[in-house]
Design an enzyme around this catalytic site. Structure first.
Site, PDB file in Angstrom:
ATOM      1  N   HIS A   7      -9.581   1.459   4.898  1.00  0.00           N
ATOM      2  CA  HIS A   7      -8.294   1.604   5.598  1.00  0.00           C
ATOM      3  C   HIS A   7      -8.482   2.553   6.786  1.00  0.00           C
ATOM      4  CE1 HIS A   7      -4.158   2.732   6.440  1.00  0.00           C
ATOM      5  NE2 HIS A   7      -3.813   1.606   5.846  1.00  0.00           N
ATOM      6  N   GLY A  27       2.791  -1.088   4.302  1.00  0.00           N
ATOM      7  CA  GLY A  27       2.886   0.333   3.969  1.00  0.00           C
ATOM      8  C   GLY A  27       4.328   0.730   3.736  1.00  0.00           C
ATOM      9  N   GLY A  28       4.926   1.342   4.734  1.00  0.00           N
ATOM     10  CA  GLY A  28       6.282   1.895   4.627  1.00  0.00           C
ATOM     11  C   GLY A  28       7.301   0.975   3.976  1.00  0.00           C
ATOM     12  N   GLY A  79       2.414   2.334  10.719  1.00  0.00           N
ATOM     13  CA  GLY A  79       3.368   3.430  10.553  1.00  0.00           C
ATOM     14  C   GLY A  79       4.107   3.802  11.837  1.00  0.00           C
ATOM     15  N   GLU A 109      -6.796   4.915   7.841  1.00  0.00           N
ATOM     16  CA  GLU A 109      -6.565   6.337   7.545  1.00  0.00           C
ATOM     17  C   GLU A 109      -7.804   6.969   6.925  1.00  0.00           C
ATOM     18  OE1 GLU A 109      -2.918   5.695   5.398  1.00  0.00           O
ATOM     19  OE2 GLU A 109      -1.963   5.161   7.299  1.00  0.00           O
ATOM     20  N   ASN A 138       0.872  -1.172   0.000  1.00  0.00           N
ATOM     21  CA  ASN A 138       0.000   0.000   0.000  1.00  0.00           C
ATOM     22  C   ASN A 138       0.908   1.221   0.000  1.00  0.00           C
ATOM     23  OD1 ASN A 138      -1.765   2.067   0.526  1.00  0.00           O
ATOM     24  ND2 ASN A 138      -2.271   1.419   2.621  1.00  0.00           N
ATOM     25  N   TRP A 139       1.022   1.848  -1.163  1.00  0.00           N
ATOM     26  CA  TRP A 139       1.973   2.959  -1.299  1.00  0.00           C
ATOM     27  C   TRP A 139       1.464   4.248  -0.661  1.00  0.00           C
ATOM     28  CZ3 TRP A 139       3.937   2.710  -7.100  1.00  0.00           C
ATOM     29  CH2 TRP A 139       4.503   1.441  -7.323  1.00  0.00           C
ATOM     30  N   LYS A 140       0.189   4.273  -0.316  1.00  0.00           N
ATOM     31  CA  LYS A 140      -0.422   5.491   0.255  1.00  0.00           C
ATOM     32  C   LYS A 140      -0.143   6.676  -0.690  1.00  0.00           C
ATOM     33  CE  LYS A 140      -0.135   3.371   4.701  1.00  0.00           C
ATOM     34  NZ  LYS A 140      -0.065   3.481   6.163  1.00  0.00           N
ATOM     35  N   SER A 145       3.268  -2.129  10.355  1.00  0.00           N
ATOM     36  CA  SER A 145       4.717  -2.226  10.574  1.00  0.00           C
ATOM     37  C   SER A 145       5.302  -3.596  10.228  1.00  0.00           C
ATOM     38  CB  SER A 145       5.080  -1.826  12.012  1.00  0.00           C
ATOM     39  OG  SER A 145       4.718  -0.482  12.245  1.00  0.00           O
ATOM     40  N   GLU A 150      -5.557  -4.778  10.666  1.00  0.00           N
ATOM     41  CA  GLU A 150      -4.521  -3.765  10.864  1.00  0.00           C
ATOM     42  C   GLU A 150      -4.787  -3.004  12.156  1.00  0.00           C
ATOM     43  OE1 GLU A 150      -2.545  -2.666   6.916  1.00  0.00           O
ATOM     44  OE2 GLU A 150      -4.289  -1.389   7.106  1.00  0.00           O
TER      45      GLU A 150
HETATM   46  P1  PGA Z   1       2.773   0.292   7.640  1.00  0.00           P
HETATM   47  O1  PGA Z   1       1.317   0.530   7.000  1.00  0.00           O
HETATM   48  O2  PGA Z   1       3.297  -0.995   7.084  1.00  0.00           O
HETATM   49  O3  PGA Z   1       3.574   1.480   7.222  1.00  0.00           O
HETATM   50  O4  PGA Z   1       2.580   0.225   9.122  1.00  0.00           O
HETATM   51  C1  PGA Z   1       0.435  -0.535   6.816  1.00  0.00           C
HETATM   52  C2  PGA Z   1      -0.858  -0.037   6.210  1.00  0.00           C
HETATM   53  O5  PGA Z   1      -1.283   1.090   6.531  1.00  0.00           O
HETATM   54  O6  PGA Z   1      -1.497  -0.730   5.406  1.00  0.00           O
END
Ligand code: PGA
Length: 253
Positions: free
Chosen positions: A97, A236-237, A175, A99, A9-11, A215, A169
């Site tokens: 998600h 994500g990251g 993050g 966010e 997930n590149w956001k 994470s 999640e």
């Molecule tokens: P993260 O994000 O791996 O940076 O914690 C995961 C996500 O939001 O899907």
């Protein structure tokens, strides 16, 4: 047998040129990843879906979007429809998600509408669920997860549920660098599978994939993936760099 799904997930990261460069590299390093070991997906921002698809078309990397608007078309300034995603070669779509729940006030009802519309247009939803830190500390993890699962999957028929991937999640792990331990994650994954069994049946519950997200890194992916009910990761990251994403995808080596 559930084949694990590792999705990046590149956001809101990577512009059009960076995206092309990145997937061109991924395409080569993943060309020998066996499809029965792991399924791979990348979820770039909307603006980069077309160029990314041009690079990964015909490879073992699938294309995902990060959101959709639950209407075919119309006067919805700034929104993107499922039909538009389909036309770009999108396979997966991340829905609900944390966010989006947090910054865009998305409710279970709205998320449920998106899941239904995505399925109607042949997209494969990745439905995100998970508790906040305060909720975990107050012992409400299962209540929150149940609310997200029953709300997000409301009225989804038996023959459609298997097209949905659930992503557990925990919000406190996203993050933050602080992942859930494999045991903490497994406990919730097992609970989610039992909810699916209650809503559908045992056979379906065994088929539905439940990814972990929050994470995920090269250092923790193996232990998370060794858990019985963890069927992949939403990353994500660590999905933004070739080195870390490669190690995560090749966790089985
Ligand atoms: P993260 O994000 O791996 O940076 O914690 C995961 C996500 O939001 O899907």
């Amino acid at each position: 047998m559930r084949v694990p799904l590792i999705a990046g997930n590149w956001k809101m990261y990577k512009d059009v040129n960076e995206s092309v460069e990145f997937v061109t590299t991924l395409k080569n390093i993943f060309k020998d990843v066996p499809e029965d070991k792991v399924e791979i997906a990348v979820c770039p921002p909307f603006t980069n879906l077309k160029v990314v698809n041009d690079v990964i078309k015909g490879t073992n990397i699938k294309l995902g979007a990060q959101n959709l608007y639950p209407k075919q078309e119309g006067a919805f300034t700034g929104e993107i429809s499922p039909l538009m995603l389909r036309a770009l070669g999108v396979h997966y779509v991340i829905i609900g998600h944390s966010e989006r729940r947090q910054y865009f006030n998305e409710t279970n009802e709205f998320i449920n509408e998106k899941v239904k519309v995505a399925l109607n247009y042949g997209l494969f939803p990745i439905l995100c669920v998970g508790e906040k830190l305060k909720e975990r500390e107050e012992g409400k993890t299962f209540d929150v997860v149940k609310d997200h699962i029953t709300g997000g999957l409301k009225d989804i028929p038996k023959d459609k549920i298997i097209y949905i991937t659930i992503a557990y999640e925990p919000v406190w792990a996203i993050g933050t660098g602080k992942n859930a331990t494999p045991e903490q994650a497994e406990e919730v994954h097992k609970y989610i599978r039992s909810l699916i069994k209650d809503m559908y049946d045992e056979n379906i519950a065994q088929k539905v994939r439940i990814q972990y997200g929050g994470s995920v890194k090269p250092e923790n992916v193996k232990s998370l993936m060794s858990m019985e009910n963890i069927d992949g990761a939403l990353v994500g990251g660590a999905s933004l760099k070739v080195d870390s994403f490669e190690k995560i995808v090749k966790f089985y080596e």
